[in-house]
Design a protein around this motif. Structure first.
Motif, PDB file in Angstrom:
ATOM      1  N   ASP A   1      24.005  82.984  32.897  1.00 34.10           N
ATOM      2  CA  ASP A   1      24.161  82.491  31.527  1.00 34.10           C
ATOM      3  C   ASP A   1      24.075  80.975  31.441  1.00 34.10           C
ATOM      4  N   GLU A   2      24.403  80.289  32.510  1.00 34.69           N
ATOM      5  CA  GLU A   2      24.251  78.832  32.523  1.00 34.69           C
ATOM      6  C   GLU A   2      22.786  78.426  32.659  1.00 34.69           C
ATOM      7  N   ILE A   3      21.985  79.278  33.302  1.00 35.49           N
ATOM      8  CA  ILE A   3      20.569  78.972  33.513  1.00 35.49           C
ATOM      9  C   ILE A   3      19.732  79.415  32.314  1.00 35.49           C
ATOM     10  N   LEU A   4      19.950  80.652  31.861  1.00 32.91           N
ATOM     11  CA  LEU A   4      19.150  81.230  30.780  1.00 32.91           C
ATOM     12  C   LEU A   4      20.015  81.479  29.552  1.00 32.91           C
ATOM     13  N   ILE A   5      19.498  81.095  28.407  1.00 31.14           N
ATOM     14  CA  ILE A   5      20.136  81.434  27.142  1.00 31.14           C
ATOM     15  C   ILE A   5      19.058  82.061  26.266  1.00 31.14           C
ATOM     16  N   ALA A   6      19.344  83.265  25.782  1.00 30.84           N
ATOM     17  CA  ALA A   6      18.416  83.995  24.913  1.00 30.84           C
ATOM     18  C   ALA A   6      17.042  84.162  25.567  1.00 30.84           C
ATOM     19  N   GLY A   7      17.017  84.290  26.884  1.00 27.15           N
ATOM     20  CA  GLY A   7      15.765  84.523  27.583  1.00 27.15           C
ATOM     21  C   GLY A   7      14.936  83.290  27.849  1.00 27.15           C
ATOM     22  N   GLU A   8      15.498  82.116  27.624  1.00 23.08           N
ATOM     23  CA  GLU A   8      14.779  80.873  27.887  1.00 23.08           C
ATOM     24  C   GLU A   8      15.602  79.982  28.799  1.00 23.08           C
ATOM     25  N   VAL A   9      14.931  79.252  29.672  1.00 27.59           N
ATOM     26  CA  VAL A   9      15.617  78.372  30.615  1.00 27.59           C
ATOM     27  C   VAL A   9      16.273  77.231  29.847  1.00 27.59           C
ATOM     28  N   GLN A  10      17.561  77.042  30.094  1.00 29.31           N
ATOM     29  CA  GLN A  10      18.292  75.971  29.433  1.00 29.31           C
ATOM     30  C   GLN A  10      18.730  74.888  30.406  1.00 29.31           C
ATOM     31  N   GLU A  11      19.005  75.275  31.637  1.00 32.47           N
ATOM     32  CA  GLU A  11      19.466  74.294  32.619  1.00 32.47           C
ATOM     33  C   GLU A  11      18.710  74.488  33.917  1.00 32.47           C
ATOM     34  N   SER A  12      17.985  73.449  34.330  1.00 30.06           N
ATOM     35  CA  SER A  12      17.205  73.545  35.558  1.00 30.06           C
ATOM     36  C   SER A  12      17.803  72.706  36.683  1.00 30.06           C
ATOM     37  N   ASN A  13      18.893  72.014  36.419  1.00 32.01           N
ATOM     38  CA  ASN A  13      19.532  71.189  37.429  1.00 32.01           C
ATOM     39  C   ASN A  13      20.576  72.015  38.177  1.00 32.01           C
ATOM     40  N   LYS A  14      20.347  72.238  39.456  1.00 21.21           N
ATOM     41  CA  LYS A  14      21.246  73.062  40.257  1.00 21.21           C
ATOM     42  C   LYS A  14      22.650  72.482  40.334  1.00 21.21           C
ATOM     43  N   ARG A  15      22.746  71.173  40.542  1.00 28.42           N
ATOM     44  CA  ARG A  15      24.059  70.530  40.651  1.00 28.42           C
ATOM     45  C   ARG A  15      24.860  70.684  39.365  1.00 28.42           C
ATOM     46  N   SER A  16      24.186  70.570  38.253  1.00 33.53           N
ATOM     47  CA  SER A  16      24.858  70.708  36.965  1.00 33.53           C
ATOM     48  C   SER A  16      25.413  72.122  36.782  1.00 33.53           C
ATOM     49  N   VAL A  17      24.624  73.117  37.138  1.00 39.09           N
ATOM     50  CA  VAL A  17      25.076  74.500  37.012  1.00 39.09           C
ATOM     51  C   VAL A  17      26.273  74.752  37.917  1.00 39.09           C
ATOM     52  N   ILE A  18      26.189  74.317  39.182  1.00 36.52           N
ATOM     53  CA  ILE A  18      27.295  74.506  40.123  1.00 36.52           C
ATOM     54  C   ILE A  18      28.549  73.787  39.621  1.00 36.52           C
ATOM     55  N   ARG A  19      28.380  72.576  39.117  1.00 35.91           N
ATOM     56  CA  ARG A  19      29.521  71.808  38.595  1.00 35.91           C
ATOM     57  C   ARG A  19      30.180  72.545  37.425  1.00 35.91           C
ATOM     58  N   LEU A  20      29.384  73.090  36.518  1.00 36.78           N
ATOM     59  CA  LEU A  20      29.924  73.830  35.380  1.00 36.78           C
ATOM     60  C   LEU A  20      30.649  75.099  35.812  1.00 36.78           C
ATOM     61  N   VAL A  21      30.085  75.811  36.764  1.00 40.70           N
ATOM     62  CA  VAL A  21      30.709  77.053  37.237  1.00 40.70           C
ATOM     63  C   VAL A  21      32.011  76.743  37.971  1.00 40.70           C
ATOM     64  N   ARG A  22      32.021  75.703  38.772  1.00 39.14           N
ATOM     65  CA  ARG A  22      33.263  75.328  39.471  1.00 39.14           C
ATOM     66  C   ARG A  22      34.330  74.843  38.489  1.00 39.14           C
ATOM     67  N   ALA A  23      33.924  74.120  37.438  1.00 34.94           N
ATOM     68  CA  ALA A  23      34.869  73.695  36.403  1.00 34.94           C
ATOM     69  C   ALA A  23      35.457  74.920  35.698  1.00 34.94           C
ATOM     70  N   HIS A  24      34.618  75.904  35.444  1.00 36.23           N
ATOM     71  CA  HIS A  24      35.098  77.153  34.846  1.00 36.23           C
ATOM     72  C   HIS A  24      36.087  77.851  35.772  1.00 36.23           C
ATOM     73  N   ASP A  25      35.774  77.895  37.067  1.00 35.58           N
ATOM     74  CA  ASP A  25      36.682  78.506  38.045  1.00 35.58           C
ATOM     75  C   ASP A  25      38.029  77.802  38.064  1.00 35.58           C
ATOM     76  N   SER A  26      38.027  76.470  38.003  1.00 32.72           N
ATOM     77  CA  SER A  26      39.301  75.739  38.030  1.00 32.72           C
ATOM     78  C   SER A  26      40.096  75.983  36.746  1.00 32.72           C
ATOM     79  N   LEU A  27      39.416  76.132  35.617  1.00 34.48           N
ATOM     80  CA  LEU A  27      40.121  76.470  34.371  1.00 34.48           C
ATOM     81  C   LEU A  27      40.762  77.847  34.455  1.00 34.48           C
ATOM     82  N   VAL A  28      40.051  78.796  35.041  1.00 32.24           N
ATOM     83  CA  VAL A  28      40.597  80.141  35.204  1.00 32.24           C
ATOM     84  C   VAL A  28      41.816  80.112  36.123  1.00 32.24           C
ATOM     85  N   GLU A  29      41.734  79.361  37.227  1.00 32.55           N
ATOM     86  CA  GLU A  29      42.866  79.253  38.151  1.00 32.55           C
ATOM     87  C   GLU A  29      44.068  78.600  37.478  1.00 32.55           C
ATOM     88  N   THR A  30      43.829  77.565  36.686  1.00 28.10           N
ATOM     89  CA  THR A  30      44.914  76.894  35.964  1.00 28.10           C
ATOM     90  C   THR A  30      45.557  77.850  34.974  1.00 28.10           C
TER      91      THR A  30
END
Length: 174
Positions: A128-157
């Protein structure tokens, strides 16, 4: 010119659906971007999971199917499949598939099928971070990983904050 620049300058390929299928034909992830009924979805899954794993390894990774083109790539024991219109660029889809696999690999550290089975919600979140509605939205790997890890830390908190409350409830009712 890098891959992300091509996505901005070129035609963005609308993806109809994404399937991850094991060699045994079991679906590990399915994301639908076009409207399909439950009956149509199960028929699509049954047909493609019968066609793709049975193709020879030396055949091309494109399958003409129902007026669409299914583009797939095998990584270890999984087939990553995306479906687009016939006239769309298949090589761009192979890049998107590879991009998704690289991000999964970085996040899980050498991703395997079991990672996707037990952490399917994270695989969906990454997709979902890469594709939205069937189109590429984020092509930067570091950005996607950073967003997913931020989400993980929010869930842990949130879990840590909810944990003291759940421990207090049984004591308060006694």
């Amino acid at each position: 010119m890098v891959w992300s620049d091509l996505l901005i300058k070129e035609h963005i390929v609308p993806i109809h659906f994404v399937l991850l299928v094991s060699r045994q034909g079991k679906v590990r992830l399915a994301k639908w971007y076009s409207p399909y009924t439950l009956r149509e979805r199960s028929k699509v899954i049954r047909e493609l999971s019968g066609i793709i794993p049975n193709r020879g390894p030396k055949l091309c990774n494109f399958v003409e199917w129902r007026g669409f083109r299914a583009v797939y790539r095998r990584y270890a024991g999984l087939y990553f499949c995306m479906c687009v219109d016939e006239g769309d660029n298949e090589l761009e889809l192979l890049d998107i598939i590879h991009h998704f696999v690289e991000i999964l690999d970085r996040y899980f550290g050498s991703v395997c099928e079991l990672d996707l089975i037990f952490n399917f919600h994270k695989a969906y979140y990454i997709l979902d971070e890469i594709l939205i509605a069937g189109e590429v939205q984020e092509s930067n790997k570091r950005s996607v990983i950073r967003l997913v890890r931020a989400h993980d830390s929010l869930v842990e908190t949130a879990k840590e904050q909810a944990n003291p409350l759940s421990n207090m409830l049984p004591q308060a009712t006694i």
